[in-house]
Design a protein around this motif. Structure first.
Motif, PDB file in Angstrom:
ATOM      1  N   TYR A 178     -28.726 -35.277  79.366  1.00 10.30           N
ATOM      2  CA  TYR A 178     -27.429 -34.820  77.952  1.00 10.30           C
ATOM      3  C   TYR A 178     -27.811 -34.248  76.869  1.00 10.30           C
ATOM      4  O   TYR A 178     -29.362 -33.608  76.841  1.00 10.30           O
ATOM      5  CB  TYR A 178     -27.393 -36.558  77.256  1.00 10.30           C
ATOM      6  CG  TYR A 178     -26.938 -37.452  78.254  1.00 10.30           C
ATOM      7  CD1 TYR A 178     -27.489 -37.834  79.619  1.00 10.30           C
ATOM      8  CD2 TYR A 178     -25.575 -37.619  78.422  1.00 10.30           C
ATOM      9  CE1 TYR A 178     -26.994 -38.891  80.252  1.00 10.30           C
ATOM     10  CE2 TYR A 178     -24.629 -38.940  79.447  1.00 10.30           C
ATOM     11  CZ  TYR A 178     -25.813 -39.147  80.731  1.00 10.30           C
ATOM     12  OH  TYR A 178     -25.203 -40.336  80.644  1.00 10.30           O
ATOM     13  N   THR A 179     -26.990 -34.047  76.526  1.00 11.60           N
ATOM     14  CA  THR A 179     -26.862 -33.155  75.245  1.00 11.60           C
ATOM     15  C   THR A 179     -27.383 -33.687  73.834  1.00 11.60           C
ATOM     16  O   THR A 179     -27.513 -34.820  74.074  1.00 11.60           O
ATOM     17  CB  THR A 179     -25.679 -32.508  74.823  1.00 11.60           C
ATOM     18  OG1 THR A 179     -25.246 -31.192  75.650  1.00 11.60           O
ATOM     19  CG2 THR A 179     -25.835 -31.291  73.286  1.00 11.60           C
ATOM     20  N   MET A 180     -28.081 -33.242  73.033  1.00 11.02           N
ATOM     21  CA  MET A 180     -28.970 -34.219  72.044  1.00 11.02           C
ATOM     22  C   MET A 180     -28.723 -33.410  70.934  1.00 11.02           C
ATOM     23  O   MET A 180     -28.351 -32.623  70.687  1.00 11.02           O
ATOM     24  CB  MET A 180     -30.263 -34.145  72.285  1.00 11.02           C
ATOM     25  CG  MET A 180     -31.116 -34.720  73.336  1.00 11.02           C
ATOM     26  SD  MET A 180     -30.294 -36.221  73.739  1.00 11.02           S
ATOM     27  CE  MET A 180     -31.546 -38.089  72.119  1.00 11.02           C
ATOM     28  N   ARG A 218     -36.852 -29.107  73.776  1.00  8.92           N
ATOM     29  CA  ARG A 218     -36.611 -30.528  74.333  1.00  8.92           C
ATOM     30  C   ARG A 218     -37.867 -30.475  75.440  1.00  8.92           C
ATOM     31  O   ARG A 218     -37.595 -29.445  75.686  1.00  8.92           O
ATOM     32  CB  ARG A 218     -35.689 -31.021  75.210  1.00  8.92           C
ATOM     33  CG  ARG A 218     -34.466 -30.235  75.028  1.00  8.92           C
ATOM     34  CD  ARG A 218     -33.335 -30.297  75.792  1.00  8.92           C
ATOM     35  NE  ARG A 218     -33.358 -31.549  76.568  1.00  8.92           N
ATOM     36  CZ  ARG A 218     -32.231 -32.383  76.585  1.00  8.92           C
ATOM     37  NH1 ARG A 218     -31.120 -31.927  76.258  1.00  8.92           N
ATOM     38  NH2 ARG A 218     -31.831 -33.572  77.513  1.00  8.92           N
ATOM     39  N   ASP A 219     -38.562 -31.805  75.777  1.00  9.79           N
ATOM     40  CA  ASP A 219     -39.234 -31.508  76.552  1.00  9.79           C
ATOM     41  C   ASP A 219     -38.799 -33.152  77.898  1.00  9.79           C
ATOM     42  O   ASP A 219     -38.766 -33.680  77.117  1.00  9.79           O
ATOM     43  CB  ASP A 219     -40.373 -31.773  75.905  1.00  9.79           C
ATOM     44  CG  ASP A 219     -41.261 -32.138  77.665  1.00  9.79           C
ATOM     45  OD1 ASP A 219     -40.954 -32.233  78.486  1.00  9.79           O
ATOM     46  OD2 ASP A 219     -42.626 -31.814  77.223  1.00  9.79           O
ATOM     47  N   ASN A 220     -37.522 -32.279  78.655  1.00  5.74           N
ATOM     48  CA  ASN A 220     -37.104 -33.364  79.556  1.00  5.74           C
ATOM     49  C   ASN A 220     -38.318 -34.428  80.247  1.00  5.74           C
ATOM     50  O   ASN A 220     -38.359 -35.520  80.996  1.00  5.74           O
ATOM     51  CB  ASN A 220     -36.325 -32.487  81.242  1.00  5.74           C
ATOM     52  CG  ASN A 220     -34.696 -32.484  80.251  1.00  5.74           C
ATOM     53  OD1 ASN A 220     -34.553 -32.443  78.737  1.00  5.74           O
ATOM     54  ND2 ASN A 220     -34.803 -31.538  80.881  1.00  5.74           N
ATOM     55  N   CYS A 251     -31.958 -38.198  65.574  1.00  2.64           N
ATOM     56  CA  CYS A 251     -31.015 -38.192  66.343  1.00  2.64           C
ATOM     57  C   CYS A 251     -30.128 -38.696  67.647  1.00  2.64           C
ATOM     58  O   CYS A 251     -29.755 -40.079  67.313  1.00  2.64           O
ATOM     59  CB  CYS A 251     -32.346 -38.063  67.799  1.00  2.64           C
ATOM     60  SG  CYS A 251     -32.860 -39.411  68.194  1.00  2.64           S
ATOM     61  N   ASN A 252     -28.824 -38.024  67.457  1.00  2.00           N
ATOM     62  CA  ASN A 252     -28.281 -38.758  68.833  1.00  2.00           C
ATOM     63  C   ASN A 252     -27.428 -37.849  70.208  1.00  2.00           C
ATOM     64  O   ASN A 252     -28.005 -36.945  70.218  1.00  2.00           O
ATOM     65  CB  ASN A 252     -27.076 -39.008  67.840  1.00  2.00           C
ATOM     66  CG  ASN A 252     -26.097 -38.089  68.408  1.00  2.00           C
ATOM     67  OD1 ASN A 252     -25.705 -36.913  68.669  1.00  2.00           O
ATOM     68  ND2 ASN A 252     -24.660 -38.231  67.139  1.00  2.00           N
ATOM     69  N   VAL A 253     -26.970 -39.229  70.440  1.00  2.70           N
ATOM     70  CA  VAL A 253     -26.733 -38.857  71.832  1.00  2.70           C
ATOM     71  C   VAL A 253     -25.335 -39.476  72.286  1.00  2.70           C
ATOM     72  O   VAL A 253     -24.518 -40.555  71.976  1.00  2.70           O
ATOM     73  CB  VAL A 253     -27.921 -38.954  73.438  1.00  2.70           C
ATOM     74  CG1 VAL A 253     -27.562 -40.974  73.671  1.00  2.70           C
ATOM     75  CG2 VAL A 253     -26.898 -38.447  74.431  1.00  2.70           C
TER      76      VAL A 253
END
Length: 116
Positions: A32-34, A72-74, A96-98
């Motif tokens: 997902y885009t964050m 980001r660190d997945n 933050c959101n998703v």
């Protein structure tokens, strides 16, 4: 269930740096885009930075370009917002959101104040 937990805010001196974190759970984070948003007193919430799932594309609001870096660190399921060369500003809350499954999920936010 989807959970987003921000951290890293606080009182910071002008010219300093700060890294905000958003730890995610309850969904497949790497897909997902964050986004990071901020809201200052009396202002509308503003989208400041976006990062897509594999970090290959990032976007920034004009107001923060050159000063903010999203990453980001997945493996850690965490998205970051690095802020450098902080300017004096009244407090703002960073969230933050998703977007997932037709819904948008938000964290509770972390407050940042830049003041001497």
């Amino acid at each position: 269930q989807v959970q987003l937990v921000e951290s890293g805010g606080g009182l910071v001196q002008p010219g300093g740096s700060l890294r905000l974190s958003c730890a995610a759970s309850g969904f497949i984070f790497r897909q997902y885009t964050m986004n990071w948003y901020r809201q200052a007193p009396g202002e509308e919430r503003e989208l400041v930075a976006t990062i897509i799932s594999d970090s290959s594309v990032t976007n920034y609001a004009d107001s923060v370009k050159g000063r903010f870096t999203i990453s980001r660190d997945n493996a850690k399921r965490t998205v970051y917002l690095q802020r450098n060369s902080l300017k004096v500003e009244a407090w703002a809350v960073y969230c933050c959101n998703v977007a997932r499954g037709g819904r948008v999920f938000w964290g509770q936010g972390t407050q940042v104040t830049v003041s001497s």
